[in-house]
Design a protein around this motif. Structure first.
Motif, PDB file in Angstrom:
ATOM      1  N   ARG A 276       0.884  -1.169   0.000  1.00  0.00           N
ATOM      2  CA  ARG A 276       0.000   0.000   0.000  1.00  0.00           C
ATOM      3  C   ARG A 276       0.916   1.211   0.000  1.00  0.00           C
ATOM      4  NH1 ARG A 276      -5.893   0.939   0.679  1.00  0.00           N
ATOM      5  NH2 ARG A 276      -5.996   3.201   0.808  1.00  0.00           N
ATOM      6  N   PHE A 277       0.765   2.117  -0.975  1.00  0.00           N
ATOM      7  CA  PHE A 277       1.777   3.126  -1.208  1.00  0.00           C
ATOM      8  C   PHE A 277       1.468   4.506  -0.629  1.00  0.00           C
ATOM      9  CE2 PHE A 277       2.115   0.232  -4.952  1.00  0.00           C
ATOM     10  CZ  PHE A 277       3.304  -0.368  -4.553  1.00  0.00           C
ATOM     11  N   ASP A 278       0.226   4.929  -0.658  1.00  0.00           N
ATOM     12  CA  ASP A 278      -0.079   6.316  -0.338  1.00  0.00           C
ATOM     13  C   ASP A 278      -0.616   6.520   1.077  1.00  0.00           C
ATOM     14  OD1 ASP A 278       0.667   7.138  -2.924  1.00  0.00           O
ATOM     15  OD2 ASP A 278      -1.255   6.466  -3.701  1.00  0.00           O
ATOM     16  N   ARG A 279      -0.727   5.461   1.836  1.00  0.00           N
ATOM     17  CA  ARG A 279      -1.138   5.534   3.229  1.00  0.00           C
ATOM     18  C   ARG A 279      -0.807   4.203   3.879  1.00  0.00           C
ATOM     19  NH1 ARG A 279      -7.347   5.121   4.500  1.00  0.00           N
ATOM     20  NH2 ARG A 279      -6.383   4.129   6.293  1.00  0.00           N
ATOM     21  N   ARG A 362       6.845   1.842  -5.414  1.00  0.00           N
ATOM     22  CA  ARG A 362       6.128   3.115  -5.505  1.00  0.00           C
ATOM     23  C   ARG A 362       6.767   4.004  -6.566  1.00  0.00           C
ATOM     24  NH1 ARG A 362       4.352   7.471  -0.806  1.00  0.00           N
ATOM     25  NH2 ARG A 362       3.695   9.083  -2.249  1.00  0.00           N
ATOM     26  N   ASP A 366       4.807   5.298  -9.878  1.00  0.00           N
ATOM     27  CA  ASP A 366       4.697   6.722 -10.196  1.00  0.00           C
ATOM     28  C   ASP A 366       5.236   7.022 -11.590  1.00  0.00           C
ATOM     29  OD1 ASP A 366       3.616   7.100  -7.709  1.00  0.00           O
ATOM     30  OD2 ASP A 366       5.419   7.973  -6.813  1.00  0.00           O
ATOM     31  N   ASP A 385      -3.480   2.589  -5.795  1.00  0.00           N
ATOM     32  CA  ASP A 385      -3.225   2.777  -4.375  1.00  0.00           C
ATOM     33  C   ASP A 385      -2.311   1.703  -3.792  1.00  0.00           C
ATOM     34  OD1 ASP A 385      -4.829   5.017  -4.279  1.00  0.00           O
ATOM     35  OD2 ASP A 385      -6.630   3.893  -3.781  1.00  0.00           O
TER      36      ASP A 385
END
Length: 458
Positions: A276-279, A362, A366, A385
């Protein structure tokens, strides 16, 4: 002898994997050509200012994959063209895309980053310390040391409510689901609710285990739960495959209420939960309702699919039945690997590897998403996500198989979503980014754009 232009980033670590990746892509692009002799490992190590062992590891990886050949007294050469082609995924050609596919998948991790040295150290520790009797037939549910370490890890990282007696060690999530369904079905036709779309590789497995599948649509909040009709449900709340959506809080609550109201079971495939990258990762459903949820997971994405190490956490009575079923099937998993994973968990190696790969994946995600937005803005990118793949919603009229062929033609791992649907839906493809280095993402997407512009997509 080839003059290799290899770029490495020392800040990222995994130097052997970087070297192997650079060489692999060069061979795929025909630079150098088959038969070309590569520099001696000592010479290349000196050029790159790395240890010779790092280059040896990279060469050995590519020999194993079929990109290079090594002969005593003759050095290391680029493999013949046929061998190189055999090492690459076969492109999709027709409706057979829905059949089994063995090899690199859009969901596969970058195996060049497998922590070989740390894993080897763990195996050496096991062989030097475990008693001889530990290598005999043991508990088919798994060695106690691994179940102890896993229980602690799942409580700490996945907010699971488990203890060692709840766990059974299995040969991956696929085997875990087969065992669970065997226990739940008990010879009768179990009506199993499944997500639509879902992995087409899973369908024959579930049906062979005795399930009658009841497909339910997935939308931007995950599985729709307002009208479920079945005996149990299989769900991937952390990162649904192939859409990549995460089950929303409201849907999680509604699904648990549905299970409690009818005393039904939820089969939770903790797919892609590590990435899980953004949180922070969302806790598993099992931690909220341990009597209603059977949790399945594995190290296939975190380490390597080929290890075939996974687990099932179930309520007490079901856990015992699953362990018995495992014993009746094949007497359990290989014990050396189980002890090695226990040591890897206990010493912090697993956590350290995950932290490093989470950062790297990640960056790769991106880079790919940014390149897609710049070069192909007409494509909607979903499911970013978490996980190791993105889902690309294609414009109306685009042909999934042609896009997949184009992607595979430039070395991207891709699959059509159409064969994964139980009912018709808009065109979409799944593309993996775990094997696409940051510095190659823009070039890959530009190549995809050029490849697709050469013919109509409808």
């Amino acid at each position: 002898m080839a003059d290799l232009h290899i770029q490495i980033n020392r800040d990222l670590g995994g130097i052997a994997g970087q070297i192997a990746s650079e060489l692999r892509e060069s061979v795929r692009l025909g630079r150098p050509v088959p038969g070309t002799r590569l520099p001696a490992t000592r010479d290349l190590a000196a050029d790159l200012q790395v240890s010779r062992g790092v280059v040896v590891e990279a060469y050995e990886q590519l020999v194993a994959e079929g990109f290079l050949v090594s002969r005593v007294g003759a050095g290391t050469e680029v493999a013949p063209l046929g061998a190189v082609r055999a090492a690459r995924p076969e492109p999709v050609t027709d409706g057979g895309a829905c059949g089994p596919y063995h090899g690199h998948r859009a969901t596969s991790p970058d195996l060049g980053h497998f922590p070989r040295e740390r894993w080897l150290s763990a195996v050496r520790h096991v062989l030097a310390t475990v008693p001889s009797d530990a290598l005999d037939y043991g508990d088919p549910g798994g060695v106690p040391e691994l179940r102890e370490e896993l229980a602690g890890y799942l409580r700490r990282v996945r907010a699971a409510d488990v203890h060692p007696d709840n766990l059974a060690i299995v040969g991956g999530v696929a085997q875990g689901l087969s065992l669970v369904l065997h226990v739940l079905a008990r010879g009768r036709g179990l009506r199993l609710i499944v997500e639509d779309p879902a992995s087409h590789r899973q369908v024959p497995l579930l049906e062979r285990a005795g399930a009658r599948l009841v497909p339910v649509p997935v939308d931007d909040e995950g599985l729709t739960v307002d009208a479920l009709d079945g005996d149990a449900v299989l769900v991937t709340p952390a990162h649904q495959y192939p859409t990549g959506v995460v089950l929303s809080p409201a849907r999680r609550a509604a699904l648990l209420e549905w299970a409690r109201a009818g005393d039904r079971m939820i089969l939770e495939d903790d797919y892609d939960a590590e990435f899980r990258f953004d949180r922070d990762p969302v806790g598993c459903l099992q931690g909220l309702a341990p009597d209603q949820v059977i949790l399945s997971g594995s190290v296939s994405k975190a380490l390597a699919p080929g290890l075939r190490l996974g687990w099932v956490a179930a309520p007490d009575g079901l856990a015992a039945a699953i362990r018995r079923a495992r014993g009746e099937l094949d007497l359990g998993s290989p014990v050396i690997e189980q002890y090695a994973l226990a040591h890897f968990l206990r010493t912090g190696g697993y956590d350290k590897h995950l932290r490093r790969m989470r950062r790297e994946y990640r960056r790769r995600r991106d880079a790919l998403v940014r390149a897609l937005a710049e070069e192909l803005p007409e494509i909607r990118v979903r499911g970013i996500d978490a996980g190791l793949h993105v889902c690309l919603d294609l414009p109306d009229g685009w042909d999934e198989l042609r896009v997949v062929r184009a992607a595979q033609g430039i070395g991207l791992s891709a699959e059509p979503v159409g064969p994964m649907r139980f009912s018709p839906g808009p065109p979409a493809v799944v593309v993996g980014f775990a094997r696409v280095p940051v510095h190659q993402a823009a070039e890959a997407v530009q190549g995809l754009k050029v490849h697709m512009s050469g013919h109509s997509m409808d």
